[in-house]
Design a protein around this motif. Structure first.
Motif, PDB file in Angstrom:
ATOM      1  N   SER A   5       0.831  -1.208   0.000  1.00 32.02           N
ATOM      2  CA  SER A   5       0.000   0.000   0.000  1.00 32.02           C
ATOM      3  C   SER A   5       0.862   1.254   0.000  1.00 32.02           C
ATOM      4  O   SER A   5       0.540   2.239  -0.682  1.00 32.02           O
ATOM      5  N   GLN A  29       1.108   6.962  -6.449  1.00 32.96           N
ATOM      6  CA  GLN A  29      -0.071   7.732  -6.834  1.00 32.96           C
ATOM      7  C   GLN A  29       0.142   9.224  -6.635  1.00 32.96           C
ATOM      8  O   GLN A  29      -0.190  10.033  -7.507  1.00 32.96           O
ATOM      9  N   SER A  40     -15.952  -1.051  -1.871  1.00 31.08           N
ATOM     10  CA  SER A  40     -14.930  -0.513  -0.978  1.00 31.08           C
ATOM     11  C   SER A  40     -14.332  -1.658  -0.172  1.00 31.08           C
ATOM     12  O   SER A  40     -14.997  -2.661   0.085  1.00 31.08           O
ATOM     13  N   ASN A  95     -10.591  -2.883   2.458  1.00 30.99           N
ATOM     14  CA  ASN A  95      -9.288  -2.590   3.055  1.00 30.99           C
ATOM     15  C   ASN A  95      -8.341  -3.782   2.974  1.00 30.99           C
ATOM     16  O   ASN A  95      -7.369  -3.861   3.724  1.00 30.99           O
ATOM     17  N   TYR A 126      -6.932  -4.800  -0.080  1.00 31.18           N
ATOM     18  CA  TYR A 126      -6.060  -4.661  -1.240  1.00 31.18           C
ATOM     19  C   TYR A 126      -5.165  -3.438  -1.050  1.00 31.18           C
ATOM     20  O   TYR A 126      -5.489  -2.539  -0.258  1.00 31.18           O
ATOM     21  N   GLY A 175      -3.810   0.116  -1.137  1.00 34.17           N
ATOM     22  CA  GLY A 175      -4.595   1.328  -1.301  1.00 34.17           C
ATOM     23  C   GLY A 175      -3.959   2.521  -0.628  1.00 34.17           C
ATOM     24  O   GLY A 175      -2.812   2.470  -0.172  1.00 34.17           O
ATOM     25  N   TYR A 208     -10.593   2.626   3.959  1.00 35.03           N
ATOM     26  CA  TYR A 208     -11.318   1.920   2.908  1.00 35.03           C
ATOM     27  C   TYR A 208     -11.130   2.661   1.593  1.00 35.03           C
ATOM     28  O   TYR A 208     -11.381   3.862   1.506  1.00 35.03           O
ATOM     29  N   ASP A 209     -10.699   1.952   0.571  1.00 36.56           N
ATOM     30  CA  ASP A 209     -10.560   2.512  -0.764  1.00 36.56           C
ATOM     31  C   ASP A 209     -11.643   1.932  -1.674  1.00 36.56           C
ATOM     32  O   ASP A 209     -12.272   0.921  -1.361  1.00 36.56           O
ATOM     33  N   TYR A 257     -12.713   0.281  -5.370  1.00 37.61           N
ATOM     34  CA  TYR A 257     -12.122  -0.596  -6.378  1.00 37.61           C
ATOM     35  C   TYR A 257     -13.157  -0.929  -7.451  1.00 37.61           C
ATOM     36  O   TYR A 257     -14.359  -0.785  -7.240  1.00 37.61           O
ATOM     37  N   ASN A 281      -7.703  -0.501  -8.035  1.00 33.76           N
ATOM     38  CA  ASN A 281      -7.907   0.669  -7.176  1.00 33.76           C
ATOM     39  C   ASN A 281      -8.214   1.881  -8.050  1.00 33.76           C
ATOM     40  O   ASN A 281      -7.551   2.114  -9.069  1.00 33.76           O
ATOM     41  N   ASN A 312      -9.494   8.157  -4.148  1.00 31.26           N
ATOM     42  CA  ASN A 312      -9.142   7.563  -2.863  1.00 31.26           C
ATOM     43  C   ASN A 312      -8.070   8.396  -2.174  1.00 31.26           C
ATOM     44  O   ASN A 312      -7.164   8.927  -2.821  1.00 31.26           O
TER      45      ASN A 312
END
Length: 649
Positions: free
Chosen positions: A157, A164, A361, A363, A365, A367, A371-372, A374, A388, A394
């Motif tokens: 992550s 990102q 959403s 948590n 994976y 991110g 909570y992200d 997907y 994502n 996010n």
């Protein structure tokens, strides 16, 4: 009740981390067994007094004394870790983070477990560089922990989040929805109709208040003030996390600890007839269980339901499940499997109206934190690896419950602010999705079904068949009060539509959904003729090979509907009439039209219809529906018709 941010485990903190903190308090529970780092006598005395207050369970006084001790000696690292542990015991996470940070900065050899905890806490605050530094320090001490799921997920992550931010652009703008929607203390978990004309969501007037479902309608391009959806739905209990079908006429929502629920939270269904919602009904077993079922998402036609649950048979805490409505009964829910679900939480599913694009959403994976959101695409019976949605959609905060309008360019979701696991603020926002994040568009038809003789609205069954494989892809009914219907359909298909009601000749049509145009509704109003002598029905989905009377296999759905009509009305006799356009000689067209009518006659007899109830006749090009002045008109004139000859009383 329902807001995802009130979950027990929102972030990546592990049970081991909590146990460590409890152990830390015990470890420092006896100053006699310790050699303290400070040489400041006053600081040491204050620490000893704090220890006594701690033993008396007077945490506030203990914390005050420890604060005084570090004022006397700012390098007194045992006092910092004691404060961090005490703040953890009373649930003040920001203070835990601050004191552990001071501990790491002052301790010559920080405890590995504190570094681990701090790495997670820094990540959850979006302090990615600091989190990475803490994680690296931790792994230097305990390299074997790199095989741990939580540590591995944190490491991946951090790599994702840092990349990102380094490559972020201004192509995505997140904007608050207007005050007509964001008019409550908290608003979240939206659901939207396919035409982006109605948005339903959950609201609270205060942080711990009653949850209700509200709706805002769009008029002249502007949202009207959101109001309670119905007094039949909202009660003094909590109602929230709703989903509506594409036409806004079916709603499934969550209610907890009431309405004769089977478990902690159950799913309920209500239908809109005219302008009135029916009394909600518990979906019952097998959809609901003794466990938590919530956050539903209904397919466009209302036949497939995705939801989140912590029931047995899952992969993690909360998983995404799916059930289908088969002949009026919901099937036993199936877990979406390891392609979607992880050992952590996957929640707030949203199935786009195209039926194949799933957003959710989670948590579990890599991110940005919390909570992200997907996306996964369904092909045949499998789901693609979740992707994502990235920054800035996010962030390190929780992003949950995204919904996307039918044509795919715009999305709504909730942006939340929280502290110590408590929601302080939640607003609904809108974004324009970049092309790479947009789902494939859906197409839809709208219209009204009426009695051709009286003009009265009718409730009728509506079916759509994919002509490439004769597969039923859509089934619904028109509204019993207004006669209105929606058909939500995949794009790029060659389709046949059928509208049927007992006592009437059915109506059929053929159309293609264009994959190259933006979503816009086509309108087809349907008039059904009562079954009586002299009424005719054009079989628009009977196809022949070129200059041949051989029936193409694409005609199977039409033949089935014609057979069903005759089977349900055993008192009628019909003529099967063949017609051509004016291309070719009259004698050739006469022969071709009669052979085609005979082919349909034979097909129906082979299915079991008494040939005494059928006649066939060719009319060549003598009865055109349109002037034979264009290919489109000629195509209309080439047809097979049913004409009711007799109705036995």
């Amino acid at each position: 009740m329902e807001n995802i941010s009130s979950n027990t485990q929102v972030h990546g903190y592990t049970l081991k981390g909590v146990l460590f903190l409890i152990g830390t308090i015990i470890l420092f529970g006896s100053t006699n067994a310790q050699v303290l780092s400070t040489e400041n006598k006053k600081a040491k005395k204050l620490y000893e007094k704090a220890d006594k207050k701690y033993r008396d369970r007077d945490f506030d006084s203990a914390l005050d004394l420890l604060e005084e001790s570090v004022k006397e000696d700012p390098t007194f690292f045992e006092a910092y870790i004691r404060m961090g542990s005490l703040y953890n015991a009373i649930g003040k996470e920001d203070s835990v983070y601050s004191k552990f940070q001071s501990y790491i900065e002052t301790a010559p050899d920080p405890i590995a477990s504190v570094l681990e905890k701090q790495a997670f806490m820094a990540f959850d605050r979006g302090e990615y560089a600091r989190s990475k530094d803490y994680l690296n320090q931790f792994l230097d001490k305990v390299p074997e922990r790199g095989e741990n799921f939580d540590i591995d997920l944190l490491s991946r992550s951090l790599e994702f989040a840092i990349d990102q931010l380094a490559n972020s652009t201004d192509s995505i703008t997140v904007s608050l929805l207007p005050k007509e929607i964001n008019r409550f203390r908290l608003q979240y978990l939206p659901s939207v109709t396919i035409d982006d004309a109605s948005i339903f969501f959950t609201k609270r007037d205060d942080v711990r208040g009653d949850e209700d479902i509200v709706v805002s309608y769009k008029k002249d391009g502007k949202w009207l003030p959101a109001q309670s959806v119905s007094s039949r739905i909202n009660t003094p209990l909590n109602e929230g996390a709703c989903t509506v079908s594409a036409d806004g006429r079916t709603m499934i929502f969550t209610s907890c600890d009431g309405r004769n629920s089977l478990g902690s939270c159950d799913l309920y269904i209500t239908n809109k007839i005219g302008d009135t919602w029916t009394h909600p009904k518990n979906l019952g077993k097998p959809v609901n269980s003794l466990y938590w079922e919530s956050q539903p998402s209904l397919s466009a036609d209302g036949k497939t339901l995705y939801f989140a649950s912590n029931r047995r048979g899952g992969f993690g805490g909360r998983d995404i499940w799916v059930t289908k409505n088969e002949n009026g009964q919901w099937s036993v829910p199936e877990n979406l499997g390891k392609d979607i679900n992880t050992r952590k939480d996957e929640t707030t599913p949203f199935i786009h109206s195209n039926g194949v694009s799933l957003y959710f959403s989670g948590n579990g994976y890599p991110g940005m934190g919390g909570y992200d959101l997907y996306r996964s695409e369904k092909k045949d019976s499998t789901w693609s690896k979740p992707k994502n949605l990235g920054y800035p959609i996010n962030t390190f905060r929780d992003e949950v419950s995204i919904v996307i309008i039918g044509e795919g360019s715009k999305a709504y979701y909730a942006k939340e602010e929280q502290k110590n696991y408590e929601i302080l603020d939640s607003k609904l926002v809108a974004i324009r999705l970049p092309e790479e994040l947009r789902p494939k568009s859906a197409s839809y038809l709208i219209g009204v079904v009426k009695d051709a003789s009286t003009g009265e609205p009718l409730i009728a069954d509506i079916q759509v068949v994919d002509l490439s494989n004769n597969t039923l892809i859509y089934e619904n009914t028109s509204d019993s009060v207004s006669g209105q219907y929606y058909m939500v359909l995949p794009v790029g298909l060659d389709l046949a539509g059928y509208v049927k009601k007992k006592g009437y000749l059915y109506s059929d049509f053929h159309f293609k959904t264009d994959s190259n145009t933006a979503l816009k509704p086509d309108t087809i109003n349907i008039e059904l003729n009562p079954v009586k002598e002299g009424e005719t029905l054009v079989l628009k989905n009977i196809y022949f090979e070129l200059d041949s009377h051989e029936i193409n296999e694409r005609s199977e759905s039409e033949l089935i509907n014609a057979f069903t009509l005759l089977k349900e009305n055993p008192n009628i006799t019909v003529e099967i009439a063949g017609h051509t356009d004016d291309t070719g000689t009259r004698s050739y067209n006469q022969s071709l039209s009669e052979k085609r009518a005979k082919a349909v006659f034979d097909a129906l007899v082979s299915k079991g219809i008494d040939e005494g109830r059928l006649m066939y006749k060719g009319y060549a090009d003598t009865q055109p529906l349109q002037p034979n002045s264009s290919e489109i008109n000629r195509q209309s004139n080439r047809r097979i018709e049913f004409r009711v000859l007799r109705v036995k009383q």
